[in-house]
Design a protein around this motif. Structure first.
Motif, PDB file in Angstrom:
ATOM      1  N   LEU A  36       0.650  -1.169  -0.036  1.00  0.00           N
ATOM      2  CA  LEU A  36      -0.048   0.039  -0.152  1.00  0.00           C
ATOM      3  C   LEU A  36       0.752   1.082   0.021  1.00  0.00           C
ATOM      4  O   LEU A  36       0.620   2.253  -0.515  1.00  0.00           O
ATOM      5  CB  LEU A  36      -0.942  -0.016   1.034  1.00  0.00           C
ATOM      6  N   ILE A  37       2.094   1.185   0.772  1.00  0.00           N
ATOM      7  CA  ILE A  37       2.828   2.423   0.837  1.00  0.00           C
ATOM      8  C   ILE A  37       3.226   2.857  -0.616  1.00  0.00           C
ATOM      9  O   ILE A  37       3.577   3.696  -1.213  1.00  0.00           O
ATOM     10  CB  ILE A  37       3.812   2.278   1.781  1.00  0.00           C
ATOM     11  N   VAL A  38       3.791   1.423  -1.268  1.00  0.00           N
ATOM     12  CA  VAL A  38       4.395   1.746  -2.511  1.00  0.00           C
ATOM     13  C   VAL A  38       3.515   2.256  -3.824  1.00  0.00           C
ATOM     14  O   VAL A  38       3.431   3.101  -4.285  1.00  0.00           O
ATOM     15  CB  VAL A  38       4.866   0.258  -3.100  1.00  0.00           C
ATOM     16  N   PHE A  81      23.809  -3.522   7.749  1.00  0.00           N
ATOM     17  CA  PHE A  81      23.525  -2.324   7.058  1.00  0.00           C
ATOM     18  C   PHE A  81      21.992  -1.771   7.195  1.00  0.00           C
ATOM     19  O   PHE A  81      21.658  -0.785   7.793  1.00  0.00           O
ATOM     20  CB  PHE A  81      24.020  -2.025   5.825  1.00  0.00           C
ATOM     21  N   ALA A  82      21.379  -2.897   6.724  1.00  0.00           N
ATOM     22  CA  ALA A  82      19.778  -2.843   6.582  1.00  0.00           C
ATOM     23  C   ALA A  82      19.368  -2.562   7.888  1.00  0.00           C
ATOM     24  O   ALA A  82      18.268  -1.586   8.101  1.00  0.00           O
ATOM     25  CB  ALA A  82      19.238  -4.318   6.069  1.00  0.00           C
ATOM     26  N   LEU A  83      19.692  -3.392   9.100  1.00  0.00           N
ATOM     27  CA  LEU A  83      19.027  -3.119  10.530  1.00  0.00           C
ATOM     28  C   LEU A  83      19.365  -1.644  10.894  1.00  0.00           C
ATOM     29  O   LEU A  83      18.678  -0.958  11.434  1.00  0.00           O
ATOM     30  CB  LEU A  83      19.646  -4.144  11.500  1.00  0.00           C
ATOM     31  N   PRO A 126       2.539  12.590   0.984  1.00  0.00           N
ATOM     32  CA  PRO A 126       2.866  11.758  -0.264  1.00  0.00           C
ATOM     33  C   PRO A 126       4.649  11.785  -0.346  1.00  0.00           C
ATOM     34  O   PRO A 126       5.017  10.668  -0.841  1.00  0.00           O
ATOM     35  CB  PRO A 126       2.608  13.023  -1.365  1.00  0.00           C
ATOM     36  N   VAL A 127       5.267  12.921   0.057  1.00  0.00           N
ATOM     37  CA  VAL A 127       6.788  12.613   0.019  1.00  0.00           C
ATOM     38  C   VAL A 127       7.357  11.629   1.134  1.00  0.00           C
ATOM     39  O   VAL A 127       7.974  10.915   0.973  1.00  0.00           O
ATOM     40  CB  VAL A 127       7.284  14.040   0.336  1.00  0.00           C
ATOM     41  N   VAL A 128       6.527  11.584   2.209  1.00  0.00           N
ATOM     42  CA  VAL A 128       6.661  10.359   3.302  1.00  0.00           C
ATOM     43  C   VAL A 128       6.485   8.998   2.565  1.00  0.00           C
ATOM     44  O   VAL A 128       7.363   8.083   3.054  1.00  0.00           O
ATOM     45  CB  VAL A 128       5.856  10.679   4.257  1.00  0.00           C
ATOM     46  N   ASN A 129       5.547   8.840   1.904  1.00  0.00           N
ATOM     47  CA  ASN A 129       5.544   7.529   1.066  1.00  0.00           C
ATOM     48  C   ASN A 129       6.507   7.592   0.204  1.00  0.00           C
ATOM     49  O   ASN A 129       6.798   6.040  -0.061  1.00  0.00           O
ATOM     50  CB  ASN A 129       4.041   7.699   0.491  1.00  0.00           C
ATOM     51  N   VAL A 130       7.253   8.181  -0.426  1.00  0.00           N
ATOM     52  CA  VAL A 130       8.296   7.954  -1.158  1.00  0.00           C
ATOM     53  C   VAL A 130       9.459   7.766  -0.342  1.00  0.00           C
ATOM     54  O   VAL A 130      10.016   6.579  -0.606  1.00  0.00           O
ATOM     55  CB  VAL A 130       8.411   9.179  -2.024  1.00  0.00           C
ATOM     56  N   ILE A 132      11.868   4.104  -0.297  1.00  0.00           N
ATOM     57  CA  ILE A 132      13.406   4.437  -0.457  1.00  0.00           C
ATOM     58  C   ILE A 132      13.674   3.325   0.790  1.00  0.00           C
ATOM     59  O   ILE A 132      14.800   2.586   0.501  1.00  0.00           O
ATOM     60  CB  ILE A 132      13.659   5.732  -0.213  1.00  0.00           C
ATOM     61  N   ALA A 133      13.109   3.528   2.052  1.00  0.00           N
ATOM     62  CA  ALA A 133      13.677   2.589   3.045  1.00  0.00           C
ATOM     63  C   ALA A 133      13.193   1.322   2.859  1.00  0.00           C
ATOM     64  O   ALA A 133      14.139   0.415   3.069  1.00  0.00           O
ATOM     65  CB  ALA A 133      12.718   3.311   4.325  1.00  0.00           C
ATOM     66  N   ILE A 134      12.140   0.794   2.248  1.00  0.00           N
ATOM     67  CA  ILE A 134      12.021  -0.440   1.980  1.00  0.00           C
ATOM     68  C   ILE A 134      13.036  -1.080   1.128  1.00  0.00           C
ATOM     69  O   ILE A 134      13.541  -2.152   1.341  1.00  0.00           O
ATOM     70  CB  ILE A 134      10.492  -0.705   1.179  1.00  0.00           C
ATOM     71  N   LEU A 135      13.494  -0.376  -0.002  1.00  0.00           N
ATOM     72  CA  LEU A 135      14.281  -0.933  -1.061  1.00  0.00           C
ATOM     73  C   LEU A 135      15.719  -1.082  -0.197  1.00  0.00           C
ATOM     74  O   LEU A 135      16.406  -2.223  -0.587  1.00  0.00           O
ATOM     75  CB  LEU A 135      14.240   0.184  -1.984  1.00  0.00           C
TER      76      LEU A 135
END
Length: 264
Positions: free
Chosen positions: A24-26, A194-196, A229-233, A237-240
Motif C-alpha cells: 500500500l505504501i508503494v 547495514f539494513a538493520l 506523499p513525500v513520506v510515502n516516497v 526508499i527505506a523499503i528498498l
C-alpha cells in the motif's frame, strides 16, 4: 488434501498480513491525489521529484547511509574478531562472552536507547552522529558475529593448524585460509547489519541529539498532512534499501551457514 489447502491459505494470509501494508505504501507513493484513499486516482512520479527537491529528506537519507556504513564497519571489525576468539580459542568465560554479545539483539530497543542515553549523559559523551553509530553498533555486532561464527564452526581448524605447521605466520594463515573461508559470512552479516542500522528508529531517538536520520524524518513528517506523499516516497526508499541487502544476504546464507534474525 484439505490440510494442504488450509496450509496454503494460512501461508497466504500470513504473507498478506506482513506485506500488504508495504504494498500500500508503494502504491500510494505513485498516487496523484497524495492522500491515502482507495482506489488510487491514477499514476504519477511527481512525488519522487518533490522528494528529490526536499533538502530535509536528502540530508536525512545521507545521514542514515553514513550512520549505517559506520555502524556496519564497527560491527564487522568487532564481530569478526569476537567470532574468531570464541570459535578458535578455549578460555575461561568463553560462553559468557557469547551470551553478552548476543544479548543486545534480544533487548527491547527502548531499553537499549535508555541505557545508552544514560551512559552518554553520565560520561559526558555528546549525543549526535557518533552516539548513533555506537548505539547501532551494539546490536549490529550480533549479526556479524552470528554469521561468522556459524561459518567457522563448519570449517575445521585443522586447515589453520596445517598452515602454521608448514611455516606460515598468523597473518598469512588468516589471509590464505581463514579469510577466504568466512568471507561470504562476513558479507552476509555486514549486509544485514547495514539494513538493520539504516531503518533503526527507537535507539536513534535516544541518541540522535538533534541529528535526523531517514526513519526519524519519516516519523516526524508523517504527522503533517501535506508531507504524506513525500513520506510515502521516503518509505519506498527505506523499503528498498532494507530489502535489497537482506535479499543478497539470504542468497549468501546457504554458503554462510545461516543468517541472524532481525531486531524485534
Amino acid at each position: 488434501m484439505a490440510a494442504r489447502v488450509l496450509l496454503r491459505l494460512a501461508t497466504g494470509a500470513v504473507l498478506a498480513f506482513i506485506y500488504l501494508p508495504l504494498v500500500l505504501i508503494v502504491i500510494y507513493a505513485f498516487n496523484p491525489s497524495g492522500t491515502a484513499s482507495w482506489p488510487p486516482t491514477g499514476f504519477t512520479l511527481k512525488w519522487f521529484g518533490e522528494a528529490l527537491d526536499n533538502t530535509g529528506l536528502r540530508d536525512a537519507f545521507l545521514t542514515s547511509v553514513l550512520v549505517a556504513l559506520c555502524a556496519t564497519l564497527v560491527a564487522l571489525a568487532l564481530g569478526t574478531l569476537l567470532s574468531i576468539s570464541v570459535a578458535r580459542y578455549r578460555f575461561f568465560g568463553r560462553q559468557t562472552i557469547s551470551f553478552i554479545v548476543l544479548f543486545p539483539i534480544a533487548l527491547p530497543g527502548i531499553v537499549t536507547g535508555m541505557a545508552l542515553s544514560t551512559t552518554f549523559a553520565t560520561t559526558g559523551f555528546p549525543l549526535g552522529f557518533a552516539a548513533i553509530v555506537v548505539g547501532h553498533a551494539t546490536f549490529c555486532i550480533v549479526l556479524v558475529f552470528n554469521n561468522v561464527i556459524a561459518r567457522l564452526r563448519r570449517v575445521s581448524a585443522s586447515y589453520e593448524e596445517a598452515s602454521a605447521d608448514l611455516g606460515a605466520d598468523a597473518f598469512m594463515t588468516f589471509r590464505r585460509i581463514s579469510f577466504p573461508a568466512m568471507r561470504t559470512a562476513m558479507i552476509a552479516g555486514s549486509l544485514l547489519a547495514f539494513a538493520l542500522s539504516f531503518d533503526e528508529v527507537i535507539v536513534t531517538i535516544f541518541t540522535a541529539g538533534g541529528v535526523k536520520t531517514l526513519p526519524i524524518w519519516i516519523f516526524q513528517s508523517f504527522r503533517l498532512a501535506n508531507q504524506i506523499p513525500v513520506v510515502n516516497v521516503a518509505g519506498v526508499i527505506a523499503i528498498l534499501l532494507s530489502a535489497v541487502p537482506v535479499y543478497i544476504a539470504s542468497r549468501l546464507a546457504s554458503d554462510a551457514g545461516g543468517i541472524a534474525g532481525a531486531r524485534g
